[in-house]
Design an enzyme around this catalytic site. Structure first.
Site, PDB file in Angstrom:
ATOM      1  N   GLU A   1     -25.988 -27.615 -22.191  1.00 57.24           N
ATOM      2  CA  GLU A   1     -25.802 -26.608 -21.122  1.00 57.24           C
ATOM      3  C   GLU A   1     -27.419 -26.813 -20.136  1.00 57.24           C
ATOM      4  OE1 GLU A   1     -24.305 -23.867 -20.075  1.00 57.24           O
ATOM      5  OE2 GLU A   1     -22.553 -24.238 -21.206  1.00 57.24           O
TER       6      GLU A   1
ATOM      7  N   CYS B   1     -15.805 -27.889 -30.853  1.00 56.93           N
ATOM      8  CA  CYS B   1     -16.622 -27.037 -29.858  1.00 56.93           C
ATOM      9  C   CYS B   1     -16.115 -27.782 -28.608  1.00 56.93           C
ATOM     10  CB  CYS B   1     -18.053 -27.242 -29.860  1.00 56.93           C
ATOM     11  SG  CYS B   1     -18.815 -26.460 -28.595  1.00 56.93           S
TER      12      CYS B   1
ATOM     13  N   CYS C   1     -12.718 -21.852 -26.415  1.00 61.50           N
ATOM     14  CA  CYS C   1     -13.866 -21.808 -27.400  1.00 61.50           C
ATOM     15  C   CYS C   1     -13.662 -21.579 -28.789  1.00 61.50           C
ATOM     16  CB  CYS C   1     -14.654 -20.492 -26.829  1.00 61.50           C
ATOM     17  SG  CYS C   1     -16.160 -20.229 -27.820  1.00 61.50           S
TER      18      CYS C   1
ATOM     19  N   HIS D   1     -17.513 -27.640 -25.722  1.00 62.62           N
ATOM     20  CA  HIS D   1     -18.691 -28.308 -24.976  1.00 62.62           C
ATOM     21  C   HIS D   1     -18.517 -30.050 -25.066  1.00 62.62           C
ATOM     22  CE1 HIS D   1     -19.969 -24.315 -24.079  1.00 62.62           C
ATOM     23  NE2 HIS D   1     -21.056 -24.897 -23.479  1.00 62.62           N
TER      24      HIS D   1
ATOM     25  N   ASP E   1     -14.848 -19.191 -22.129  1.00 67.78           N
ATOM     26  CA  ASP E   1     -15.545 -19.736 -23.063  1.00 67.78           C
ATOM     27  C   ASP E   1     -16.959 -19.089 -22.749  1.00 67.78           C
ATOM     28  OD1 ASP E   1     -16.732 -21.927 -24.866  1.00 67.78           O
ATOM     29  OD2 ASP E   1     -17.606 -22.674 -23.048  1.00 67.78           O
ATOM     30  N   SER E   2     -18.045 -19.265 -23.565  1.00 68.25           N
ATOM     31  CA  SER E   2     -19.247 -18.774 -23.410  1.00 68.25           C
ATOM     32  C   SER E   2     -20.088 -19.385 -21.919  1.00 68.25           C
ATOM     33  CB  SER E   2     -20.106 -19.145 -24.664  1.00 68.25           C
ATOM     34  OG  SER E   2     -20.314 -20.662 -24.716  1.00 68.25           O
TER      35      SER E   2
HETATM   36  N1  DGL Z   1     -17.816 -23.950 -26.332  1.00 66.90           N
HETATM   37  C1  DGL Z   1     -17.773 -23.085 -27.263  1.00 66.90           C
HETATM   38  C2  DGL Z   1     -16.954 -23.590 -28.631  1.00 66.90           C
HETATM   39  O1  DGL Z   1     -16.156 -24.121 -28.617  1.00 66.90           O
HETATM   40  C3  DGL Z   1     -18.976 -22.207 -27.657  1.00 66.90           C
HETATM   41  C4  DGL Z   1     -20.303 -23.077 -27.817  1.00 66.90           C
HETATM   42  C5  DGL Z   1     -21.531 -21.675 -27.855  1.00 66.90           C
HETATM   43  O2  DGL Z   1     -21.567 -21.073 -27.005  1.00 66.90           O
HETATM   44  O3  DGL Z   1     -22.296 -22.168 -28.907  1.00 66.90           O
HETATM   45  O4  DGL Z   1     -17.411 -22.936 -29.683  1.00 66.90           O
END
Ligand code: DGL
Length: 266
Positions: free
Chosen positions: A153, A185, A73, A187, A10-11
């Site tokens: 974050e 997402c 992600c 997150h 993931d990011s």
């Molecule tokens: N967690 C990621 C997603 O599902 C990336 C979020 C991001 O870095 O903008 O899209």
């Protein structure tokens, strides 16, 4: 092959929600996690950049002999899943986080579904297109909620600031009457409870973590790849060091975690 790890990327911290579910459902599997914190957030990047990052990270995960590469992600799933499959399908099983959720929703026959995600995921239209392919009569309302990733974050969770931002996004009239809300997402499961509360717990809030982990289990089982050696080793890598990553990682994986910085971009 069976002992080889499940590679997950993931990011940033978002994919840890998926990694955590993997460890709950498949505790005998080893994982190798990569958080591309140097390029966070992915949601504001172009599809080309995300494809480039995803390709290099997949190579890194394959250097550690990952038997599966799980794109934890949505932004990368929407932008890079097809190209990763094309390039690496002979080296590992490539799994995304969008298709399993679409499959799950198909079994639930909702009439109106909301999707929230990053700008990249929402502008790709991937959820809408894939849901409509399977269930043409379902109404899909897609909403980009770009402040949520930086908010999470930066550690703004379970407080007034995050509640105000979540409320401002989700009180959008277009979402009125939805029966389910997809957290598009990885997150967002970190703030799932706050989101459910906005809808008075009347809307099914769907996140990919558990759904995808069950699919990984099914695929490993079908291919006779479940680790039965009893040897488990989990490793976590990030491309840029942040104390917050470590804090969240410890929240998910109580106690010590094996976290290292990997310089894959220099
Ligand atoms: N967690 C990621 C997603 O599902 C990336 C979020 C991001 O870095 O903008 O899209």
């Amino acid at each position: 092959m069976k002992e080889q790890p499940i590679g997950i990327f993931d990011s940033g911290v978002g994919g840890l929600t998926v990694a955590h579910a993997i460890k709950q459902i498949l505790p005998r599997e080893s994982i190798i996690y990569f958080g591309d914190t140097a390029h966070l957030p992915y949601g504001d990047k172009s599809a080309e950049s995300i494809r480039y990052y995803s390709q290099r990270i997949t190579e890194f995960l394959l250097e550690y002999n990952s038997k599966v590469v799980l794109i934890a992600c949505n932004s990368a799933s929407a932008s890079a899943f097809d190209s990763l499959k094309q390039e690496f399908k002979n080296k590992a099983i490539i799994i995304d986080v969008i298709d399993p959720v679409v499959e799950y929703l198909h079994t639930r026959s909702f009439k109106k579904i909301g999707v929230i995600g990053t700008k990249r995921t929402i502008s790709s239209g991937t959820y809408e297109t894939k849901i409509k392919e399977k269930s043409p009569s379902t109404t899909v309302i897609s909403l980009a909620t770009p402040l949520l990733v930086p908010m999470i974050e930066e550690g703004f969770i379970f407080d007034d600031i995050s509640n105000a931002i979540i409320r401002a996004y989700l009180s959008n009239e277009a979402l009125a009457g939805i029966q389910a809300l997809i957290l598009g997402c990885t997150h967002y499961p970190i703030i799932k409870n706050q989101i459910s509360k906005i809808f008075n717990f009347d809307v099914e809030v769907v996140d990919s973590a558990r759904i995808v982990s069950l699919i990984v289990k099914e695929i490993l089982d079908k291919n006779d790849l479940l680790n039965d050696s009893g040897k488990v080793k989990d490793q976590f890598f990030i491309s840029d060091y942040t104390t917050y990553f470590e804090k969240i990682a410890r929240m998910f994986f109580e106690g010590e975690i094996n976290l290292k910085k990997a310089d894959i971009w220099s």
